[in-house]
Write a protein that holds these residues in place. Sequence first.
Motif, PDB file in Angstrom:
ATOM      1  N   ARG A 214       0.737  -1.365  -0.125  1.00 42.19           N
ATOM      2  CA  ARG A 214       0.109  -0.175  -0.065  1.00 42.19           C
ATOM      3  C   ARG A 214       0.599   0.783   0.020  1.00 42.19           C
ATOM      4  O   ARG A 214       1.579   1.086   1.326  1.00 42.19           O
ATOM      5  CB  ARG A 214      -0.951  -0.463   1.108  1.00 42.19           C
ATOM      6  CG  ARG A 214      -1.610  -1.111   0.834  1.00 42.19           C
ATOM      7  CD  ARG A 214      -2.801  -0.662   2.749  1.00 42.19           C
ATOM      8  NE  ARG A 214      -2.408  -1.120   3.919  1.00 42.19           N
ATOM      9  CZ  ARG A 214      -2.271   0.059   4.489  1.00 42.19           C
ATOM     10  NH1 ARG A 214      -3.137   0.769   4.496  1.00 42.19           N
ATOM     11  NH2 ARG A 214      -1.457   0.473   5.452  1.00 42.19           N
ATOM     12  N   LEU A 215       0.974   2.196  -1.197  1.00 44.10           N
ATOM     13  CA  LEU A 215       1.869   3.520  -1.202  1.00 44.10           C
ATOM     14  C   LEU A 215       1.170   4.639   0.156  1.00 44.10           C
ATOM     15  O   LEU A 215       0.563   5.424  -0.482  1.00 44.10           O
ATOM     16  CB  LEU A 215       1.045   4.109  -2.550  1.00 44.10           C
ATOM     17  CG  LEU A 215       1.670   2.454  -3.637  1.00 44.10           C
ATOM     18  CD1 LEU A 215       1.910   3.662  -5.165  1.00 44.10           C
ATOM     19  CD2 LEU A 215       3.763   2.497  -3.243  1.00 44.10           C
ATOM     20  N   THR A 216       0.731   4.267   1.093  1.00 42.26           N
ATOM     21  CA  THR A 216       0.718   5.018   2.065  1.00 42.26           C
ATOM     22  C   THR A 216       1.754   5.875   2.700  1.00 42.26           C
ATOM     23  O   THR A 216       1.274   7.300   3.345  1.00 42.26           O
ATOM     24  CB  THR A 216       0.310   4.062   3.465  1.00 42.26           C
ATOM     25  OG1 THR A 216       1.731   3.306   3.857  1.00 42.26           O
ATOM     26  CG2 THR A 216      -1.047   3.507   2.922  1.00 42.26           C
ATOM     27  N   GLY A 218       4.680   8.238   1.257  1.00 35.85           N
ATOM     28  CA  GLY A 218       5.248   8.377   0.058  1.00 35.85           C
ATOM     29  C   GLY A 218       6.849   9.053  -0.752  1.00 35.85           C
ATOM     30  O   GLY A 218       7.593   9.428   0.560  1.00 35.85           O
ATOM     31  N   PRO A 237       1.853   9.205  -3.967  1.00 34.37           N
ATOM     32  CA  PRO A 237       0.770   8.913  -5.324  1.00 34.37           C
ATOM     33  C   PRO A 237       0.356  10.231  -4.941  1.00 34.37           C
ATOM     34  O   PRO A 237       0.431  11.191  -4.324  1.00 34.37           O
ATOM     35  CB  PRO A 237       0.143   8.145  -3.725  1.00 34.37           C
ATOM     36  CG  PRO A 237       1.160   7.120  -3.159  1.00 34.37           C
ATOM     37  CD  PRO A 237       2.339   8.113  -3.253  1.00 34.37           C
ATOM     38  N   GLY A 241      -5.816  10.281  -8.602  1.00 38.71           N
ATOM     39  CA  GLY A 241      -5.658   9.740  -8.153  1.00 38.71           C
ATOM     40  C   GLY A 241      -4.335   8.872  -8.894  1.00 38.71           C
ATOM     41  O   GLY A 241      -4.486   7.147  -9.065  1.00 38.71           O
ATOM     42  N   VAL A 243      -0.381   7.855  -9.649  1.00 37.91           N
ATOM     43  CA  VAL A 243       0.829   7.745  -9.121  1.00 37.91           C
ATOM     44  C   VAL A 243       2.156   7.797  -9.880  1.00 37.91           C
ATOM     45  O   VAL A 243       2.532   7.634 -11.194  1.00 37.91           O
ATOM     46  CB  VAL A 243       1.470   6.412  -9.011  1.00 37.91           C
ATOM     47  CG1 VAL A 243       2.628   5.971  -8.050  1.00 37.91           C
ATOM     48  CG2 VAL A 243      -0.008   5.393  -7.634  1.00 37.91           C
ATOM     49  N   TYR A 258      -2.183   5.268 -14.488  1.00 37.87           N
ATOM     50  CA  TYR A 258      -3.802   5.732 -13.828  1.00 37.87           C
ATOM     51  C   TYR A 258      -4.268   4.130 -14.162  1.00 37.87           C
ATOM     52  O   TYR A 258      -4.016   3.724 -14.776  1.00 37.87           O
ATOM     53  CB  TYR A 258      -3.630   6.911 -14.629  1.00 37.87           C
ATOM     54  CG  TYR A 258      -3.354   7.896 -14.217  1.00 37.87           C
ATOM     55  CD1 TYR A 258      -3.816   8.889 -13.993  1.00 37.87           C
ATOM     56  CD2 TYR A 258      -2.543   8.546 -15.555  1.00 37.87           C
ATOM     57  CE1 TYR A 258      -3.361  10.692 -13.946  1.00 37.87           C
ATOM     58  CE2 TYR A 258      -1.993   9.948 -15.655  1.00 37.87           C
ATOM     59  CZ  TYR A 258      -2.294  10.947 -14.346  1.00 37.87           C
ATOM     60  OH  TYR A 258      -1.944  12.134 -14.322  1.00 37.87           O
TER      61      TYR A 258
END
Length: 278
Positions: A214-216, A218, A237, A241, A243, A258
């Motif tokens: 999960r790209l929580t 950065g 992210p 929306g 990346v 996207y």
Amino acid sequence: MLEMDALDPAAVAMKLPLTATRLRDRMLETGTTQEDLADAVGATQGAISQILTGMTRRSRLLPAIATFLAVNLDWLVGTSDQMIEMFDADGEDISEDDLALIRAGRSDKRLLKPEQLEAKPTALVTSHVPISESQDEDDELVDVMEIDLAFGMGGGGYLELPVKKKPRRFTRGWLRLFTQAPPSQIFIAQGIGDSMAPTIQNADIVIIDTSDTRLTMGDQIWAAAYGQTGVIKRLLPMPNGGVKIKSDNPLVESEMAYDGELHVIGKVVAVVRKMSGL
């Protein structure tokens, strides 16, 4: 009625891996079909069927599957016998990070069924383990699978699935210097190219934790599938929306992904490099 095309007599007679058995049980419990699951995690029904029949034992889809089925990943992959339904007291989904904070008493969230934490997994009960036993566990040799492909750090290597792998042996204690993930969720791979230089050089070995997708946070370095290539890049992210796919080499321009164009395989937690002249 839930149907699984994998439930033919031959498959039932075969002893399935624990992950396959638990996935079947959870799908039946939640009324989830192969089509439902495939759509939810962005995979084909064939990929789901391979997990259900035991043909694929270590799929990169398992973290997303566990999240969709609202069950803890450790239970699904067989590293824990404690099944936890991943909902908070308000009935909202919680993440593995949330669960870890709840276990540590550092979260305002509470499990919908807090009694599920009463019997703590053996792996987490370390305070009463004699030092000698703990040291023996750190010295234990475990297999980590090497991905037999070159993740692209330049133009990218062609990503062929199923990916061939071979085991490498490390001590459990050495792996824990980088990640607490079980060995079954750790992979190593060799990068090619110079787009991540000087952080990662050509032919460096990277250690990838596939339990973290999960790209929580950065600007971390991740292994991912982008189009038909494997890449190791910084992923950021964006508010729209998308990346941003960034390289450490200033001569390499950033790209944007996207709408499912990018699939995160895991976080790069370490880089192993042979020193020149040795």
